[in-house]
Design an enzyme around this catalytic site. Structure first.
Site, PDB file in Angstrom:
ATOM      1  N   GLU A  10       0.821  -1.212   0.000  1.00 52.50           N
ATOM      2  CA  GLU A  10       0.000   0.000   0.000  1.00 52.50           C
ATOM      3  C   GLU A  10       0.852   1.257   0.000  1.00 52.50           C
ATOM      4  O   GLU A  10       0.321   2.371   0.035  1.00 52.50           O
ATOM      5  CB  GLU A  10      -1.004  -0.010   1.147  1.00 52.50           C
ATOM      6  CG  GLU A  10      -0.383  -0.184   2.506  1.00 52.50           C
ATOM      7  CD  GLU A  10      -1.452  -0.323   3.576  1.00 52.50           C
ATOM      8  OE1 GLU A  10      -1.237   0.160   4.688  1.00 52.50           O
ATOM      9  OE2 GLU A  10      -2.500  -0.924   3.259  1.00 52.50           O
ATOM     10  N   GLN A 107       8.707   1.994  17.857  1.00 55.71           N
ATOM     11  CA  GLN A 107       8.846   0.669  17.229  1.00 55.71           C
ATOM     12  C   GLN A 107      10.013   0.613  16.239  1.00 55.71           C
ATOM     13  O   GLN A 107      10.538  -0.455  15.982  1.00 55.71           O
ATOM     14  CB  GLN A 107       7.540   0.279  16.536  1.00 55.71           C
ATOM     15  CG  GLN A 107       6.473  -0.096  17.566  1.00 55.71           C
ATOM     16  CD  GLN A 107       5.187  -0.589  16.938  1.00 55.71           C
ATOM     17  OE1 GLN A 107       4.814  -0.139  15.865  1.00 55.71           O
ATOM     18  NE2 GLN A 107       4.508  -1.494  17.598  1.00 55.71           N
ATOM     19  N   LEU A 291      -1.280  -6.245  15.760  1.00 54.52           N
ATOM     20  CA  LEU A 291      -0.130  -6.980  16.307  1.00 54.52           C
ATOM     21  C   LEU A 291       0.431  -7.919  15.246  1.00 54.52           C
ATOM     22  O   LEU A 291       1.635  -8.187  15.212  1.00 54.52           O
ATOM     23  CB  LEU A 291      -0.573  -7.767  17.550  1.00 54.52           C
ATOM     24  CG  LEU A 291       0.556  -8.414  18.337  1.00 54.52           C
ATOM     25  CD1 LEU A 291       1.492  -7.356  18.908  1.00 54.52           C
ATOM     26  CD2 LEU A 291       0.003  -9.282  19.458  1.00 54.52           C
ATOM     27  N   HIS A 316      -0.683  -4.647   5.303  1.00 57.60           N
ATOM     28  CA  HIS A 316       0.441  -4.249   6.145  1.00 57.60           C
ATOM     29  C   HIS A 316       1.330  -5.445   6.472  1.00 57.60           C
ATOM     30  O   HIS A 316       2.552  -5.345   6.490  1.00 57.60           O
ATOM     31  CB  HIS A 316      -0.079  -3.700   7.479  1.00 57.60           C
ATOM     32  CG  HIS A 316      -0.264  -2.226   7.479  1.00 57.60           C
ATOM     33  ND1 HIS A 316      -1.480  -1.628   7.370  1.00 57.60           N
ATOM     34  CD2 HIS A 316       0.629  -1.215   7.573  1.00 57.60           C
ATOM     35  CE1 HIS A 316      -1.344  -0.320   7.398  1.00 57.60           C
ATOM     36  NE2 HIS A 316      -0.071  -0.043   7.512  1.00 57.60           N
TER      37      HIS A 316
HETATM   38  N1  LIG Z   1      -5.552   1.098  16.553  1.00 58.18           N
HETATM   39  C1  LIG Z   1      -4.349   0.576  16.399  1.00 58.18           C
HETATM   40  N2  LIG Z   1      -3.836  -0.216  17.364  1.00 58.18           N
HETATM   41  C2  LIG Z   1      -2.623  -0.767  17.214  1.00 58.18           C
HETATM   42  N3  LIG Z   1      -1.833  -0.578  16.149  1.00 58.18           N
HETATM   43  C3  LIG Z   1      -2.281   0.193  15.144  1.00 58.18           C
HETATM   44  C4  LIG Z   1      -3.562   0.818  15.210  1.00 58.18           C
HETATM   45  N4  LIG Z   1      -3.748   1.520  14.067  1.00 58.18           N
HETATM   46  C5  LIG Z   1      -2.639   1.351  13.321  1.00 58.18           C
HETATM   47  N5  LIG Z   1      -1.748   0.555  13.957  1.00 58.18           N
HETATM   48  C6  LIG Z   1      -0.415   0.154  13.477  1.00 58.18           C
HETATM   49  O1  LIG Z   1       0.279   1.309  13.074  1.00 58.18           O
HETATM   50  C7  LIG Z   1       1.118   1.037  11.949  1.00 58.18           C
HETATM   51  C8  LIG Z   1       0.747   2.029  10.845  1.00 58.18           C
HETATM   52  O2  LIG Z   1       1.533   1.871   9.706  1.00 58.18           O
HETATM   53  P1  LIG Z   1       1.281   2.742   8.369  1.00 58.18           P
HETATM   54  O3  LIG Z   1       2.338   2.397   7.416  1.00 58.18           O
HETATM   55  O4  LIG Z   1      -0.124   2.613   7.938  1.00 58.18           O
HETATM   56  O5  LIG Z   1       1.357   4.158   8.960  1.00 58.18           O
HETATM   57  P2  LIG Z   1       2.168   5.444   8.688  1.00 58.18           P
HETATM   58  O6  LIG Z   1       3.600   5.359   8.945  1.00 58.18           O
HETATM   59  O7  LIG Z   1       1.420   6.488   9.437  1.00 58.18           O
HETATM   60  O8  LIG Z   1       2.127   5.600   7.167  1.00 58.18           O
HETATM   61  P3  LIG Z   1       1.241   6.332   6.214  1.00 58.18           P
HETATM   62  O9  LIG Z   1       1.039   7.740   6.708  1.00 58.18           O
HETATM   63  O10 LIG Z   1       2.056   6.236   5.039  1.00 58.18           O
HETATM   64  O11 LIG Z   1      -0.008   5.523   6.248  1.00 58.18           O
HETATM   65  C9  LIG Z   1       0.894  -0.416  11.616  1.00 58.18           C
HETATM   66  O12 LIG Z   1       1.890  -1.201  12.242  1.00 58.18           O
HETATM   67  C10 LIG Z   1      -0.465  -0.729  12.255  1.00 58.18           C
HETATM   68  O13 LIG Z   1      -0.623  -2.077  12.626  1.00 58.18           O
END
Ligand SMILES: Nc1ncnc2c1ncn2[C@@H]1O[C@H](COP(=O)(O)OP(=O)(O)OP(=O)(O)O)[C@@H](O)[C@H]1O
Length: 346
Positions: A10, A107, A291, A316
């Protein structure tokens, strides 16, 4: 130099963060191209840039392309990750945007620091409970207890709540270091022991957390689930509200949350989090969909194989598997019928 295509899957920030962690751990020079190409505003946003700087600080990496909006980055580690004291502020990189999530920065550097020699203390400032990222409460109650089973010894302390969009929160992360990671087998979750929750507000009246807590408890009790949700009213820089539920099973944990906003009734916030929890509970899997992708990196770094069953195989998760495979670290397979993830370190 490993070149990673940031538009894979994505095309989000996770490709970047997993690559940074792995470059810091393995010492391999990294080039990222088309960073966050799949997002409406591609390139490095504040949160991602802070992750880049944090990963670079722990392994003294040389950087090229570390600017807001940049879609190409070179990250050349200079030495093995150094344990120590660090402070990272996601608001520092802001340019009129919203608060970045401190947990995503946490993380990125947790595993490099866990594998480094010696103890680390990291102060992280920014958003602690913001949309589209793990809330600090989730890190504390779900993520860290589960990665502890793999040998990661770390704890987090919330010092100030930081909501979307202003941020202003703070956490302290303590990492033991010198960890040797082992695999896990998490195919069954056992019985639900209880649902524990926190219904919290900052700078808002106390009837709001009370209404969130009692609505959540009554919905969970209707389903015959043992639940205790604590209402909490805290100080904060800005008003904010949210509910954070942890389902504690015999062998695993899962977390569900919802954030309040103006015009959204407290009861509705509680209902949103409870609904997610009930959907997960009905599926029977031990690992929630968030998770699921977050466990992949620590299991790939473990000395032995892992197997875990997830509520959902998300993009993801498969994207993270692809990034890890680019570093040649582990063979990752999915049993899509039974929703099982197999990780065999190379
Ligand atoms: N409600 C939640 N509880 C636990 N983990 C979450 C929750 N929402 C999102 N995550 C975690 O946060 C991470 C988000 O990654 P993602 O690449 O979508 O975000 P990002 O770095 O903000 O990127 P982008 O802005 O490009 O979407 C993932 O590991 C996802 O599992």
């Amino acid at each position: 130099m490993i070149t990673i295509d940031g538009s894979y899957g994505e095309g989000g920030g996770q490709v970047l963060r997993t690559s940074l962690s792995l470059a810091a751990i393995t010492g391999q020079p990294l080039r990222l191209e088309k960073i966050r190409a799949g997002r409406p505003k591609p390139g490095l946003a504040a949160q991602h840039l802070t992750s880049v700087r944090a990963a670079a600080a722990v392994c003294r990496a040389q950087l090229r392309g570390d600017a807001l909006g940049s879609t190409t980055l070179e990250f050349i580690p200079n030495r093995a990750t150094q344990a120590g004291r660090y402070t990272f502020d996601v608001t520092e990189a802001r340019e009129g945007g919203s608060a970045g999530a401190v947990t995503l920065i946490l993380q990125t550097i947790l595993l490099p620091l866990a594998l480094a020699k010696g103890e680390s203390v990291v102060i992280l400032k920014g958003g602690t409970h913001v949309p589209w990222s793990p809330p600090v409460t989730y890190i504390e109650q779900v993520y860290l207890p589960i990665v502890k089973q793999l040998g990661v010894q770390a704890e987090v302390e919330l010092r100030a709540w930081g909501w979307y969009p202003a941020g202003g929160g703070e956490v302290e992360l303590r990492v033991k270091g010198n960890s040797t990671l082992r695999g896990i087998r998490l195919l069954e979750r056992g019985n639900l022991q209880q649902v524990r929750g926190l219904a919290v507000v900052t700078e808002l009246p106390s009837h709001i957390p009370q209404r969130m807590a009692s609505r959540a408890e009554s919905l969970l009790h209707q389903e015959h689930l043992k639940a205790q949700v604590k209402p909490l009213r805290e100080k904060g820089r800005t008003p904010g509200a949210g509910i954070f539920l942890t389902a504690e099973y015999e062998f695993s944990r899962a977390g569900f949350s919802a954030l309040g906003r103006q015009g959204l009734p407290a009861e509705r916030v509680a209902e949103m989090a409870v609904q997610e929890l009930l959907e997960f509970h009905a599926k029977g899997a031990p690992v929630d969909k968030h998770l699921a992708d977050q466990l992949l990196l620590p299991t790939a770094l473990a000395g032995d194989a892992s197997q875990y069953r997830v509520a959902e195989i998300t993009e993801h998760l498969t994207t993270n598997a692809w990034v890890i495979s680019q570093f040649g670290l582990a063979a990752i397979d999915f049993d899509t019928e039974n929703q099982i993830v197999f990780v065999a370190p190379n």
